[in-house]
Design a protein around this motif. Structure first.
Motif, mmCIF file in Angstrom:
data_model
loop_
_atom_site.group_PDB
_atom_site.id
_atom_site.type_symbol
_atom_site.label_atom_id
_atom_site.label_comp_id
_atom_site.label_asym_id
_atom_site.label_seq_id
_atom_site.Cartn_x
_atom_site.Cartn_y
_atom_site.Cartn_z
ATOM 1 N N HIS A 31 0.850 -1.197 0.000
ATOM 2 C CA HIS A 31 0.000 0.000 0.000
ATOM 3 C C HIS A 31 0.888 1.250 0.000
ATOM 4 C CE1 HIS A 31 -3.823 2.101 0.911
ATOM 5 N NE2 HIS A 31 -3.100 2.874 1.724
ATOM 6 N N ASP A 33 1.015 5.251 0.095
ATOM 7 C CA ASP A 33 0.244 6.436 0.470
ATOM 8 C C ASP A 33 0.845 7.689 -0.145
ATOM 9 O OD1 ASP A 33 -1.876 5.457 2.188
ATOM 10 O OD2 ASP A 33 -0.285 4.840 3.549
ATOM 11 N N HIS A 64 -2.709 4.708 -3.084
ATOM 12 C CA HIS A 64 -3.784 5.457 -2.434
ATOM 13 C C HIS A 64 -3.463 6.944 -2.569
ATOM 14 C CE1 HIS A 64 -5.860 6.386 1.716
ATOM 15 N NE2 HIS A 64 -6.491 6.933 0.707
ATOM 16 N N MET A 66 -4.031 10.484 -1.875
ATOM 17 C CA MET A 66 -4.677 11.478 -1.007
ATOM 18 C C MET A 66 -4.238 12.844 -1.514
ATOM 19 S SD MET A 66 -4.026 9.369 2.471
ATOM 20 C CE MET A 66 -2.806 8.368 1.632
ATOM 21 N N ASP A 171 -8.608 1.052 5.934
ATOM 22 C CA ASP A 171 -7.278 1.653 6.107
ATOM 23 C C ASP A 171 -7.275 2.604 7.303
ATOM 24 O OD1 ASP A 171 -4.803 2.837 5.768
ATOM 25 O OD2 ASP A 171 -5.285 3.808 3.858
HETATM 26 ZN ZN ZN Z 1 -3.621 4.583 2.825
#
Ligand code: ZN
Ligand code: DX5
Length: 218
Positions: A31, A33, A64, A66, A171
């Motif tokens: 994963h 970020d 992911h 953001m 998450d």
């Molecule tokens: Zn995340």
């Protein structure tokens, strides 16, 4: 259970080794970020780092994003080797278009919801969704406390996805203490950062998490 260790809490000076350790221990996904200092307060990594992780592992790269206006960077992350790209519903003006674009780029499309965002915001886009990511902390940092109030939303997401080929991922704030409870809600993909990488032996943490998942099945 698909386990997706979040490298946010890894030691970046030895990132390749830490990824090796968790993948050898059985983690199927990594994963990643991505934070822009705008959608969330923190700034982390970009496509360049994803590209170098890609060359270091065959594991599924779960990116992911953001970030605000993620459309600007979809192609860069796809070209860097992302397998899945997840955007935040709150950051997309034309969410259906964004998710469709992710698929056109050859990646699995994910949509994430902050703890305060209701699932109704994505109910019209389900045909374009491969994964729903339920945030169980406010995004931006590793090591935060799981927000129990999101638990019903996990069940709602499972119900919404029923009959469709959509994975449910959770998450934030997940560790040995609440993994079983999250799995009981039918979650498919579990993200865990600090509970894996803050341990001296991240591989052991991964094996323990799989033992919990296995214990539930038997
Ligand atoms: Zn995340
Ligand atoms: C938070 C990130 C998470 C974070 C999880 O904004 O999206 O992936 O790394 O870390 P833990 O498991 O420590 O809450």
């Amino acid at each position: 259970m698909i386990l997706a260790p979040s490298i946010l809490s890894a030691d970046f000076s030895r990132l390749g080794k830490e990824i090796d350790e968790v993948v050898s221990a059985g983690a199927q996904w990594v994963h990643v970020d991505v934070m822009d200092g705008h959608f969330v307060p923190n700034i982390t990594i970009g496509p360049l780092v994803v590209k170098s992780i890609r060359s270091a592992t065959k594991a599924y790269l779960d990116c992911h994003l953001m970030i605000s206006d993620p459309d600007r960077y979809l192609e860069a992350f796809a070209q860097a080797g992302a397998d899945g790209i997840t955007v935040h519903a709150e950051a997309c003006v034309h969410l259906h278009r964004t998710l469709t674009r992710i698929r056109e780029l050859g990646c699995k499309s994910g949509v994430s919801l902050n703890p305060a965002t209701h699932l109704s915001s994505i109910s019209c886009c389900l045909e374009a969704v491969d994964l729903i990511l339920i945030m169980s902390v406010n995004p931006g940092f590793g090591g935060q406390t799981f927000i129990d109030a999101v638990m019903p939303k996990i069940t709602e997401a499972k119900n919404l996805a029923a009959g469709r080929n959509i994975l449910i991922e959770v998450d934030g704030g997940i560790g040995m203490q609440n993994l079983g409870m999250v799995l009981d809600r039918g979650v498919d993909v579990v993200v865990a950062g600090s509970s894996i990488f803050s341990r001296p032996d991240p591989g052991a943490a991964v094996r323990e998490m799989f033992a919990v998942a296995q214990g539930r099945k038997s």
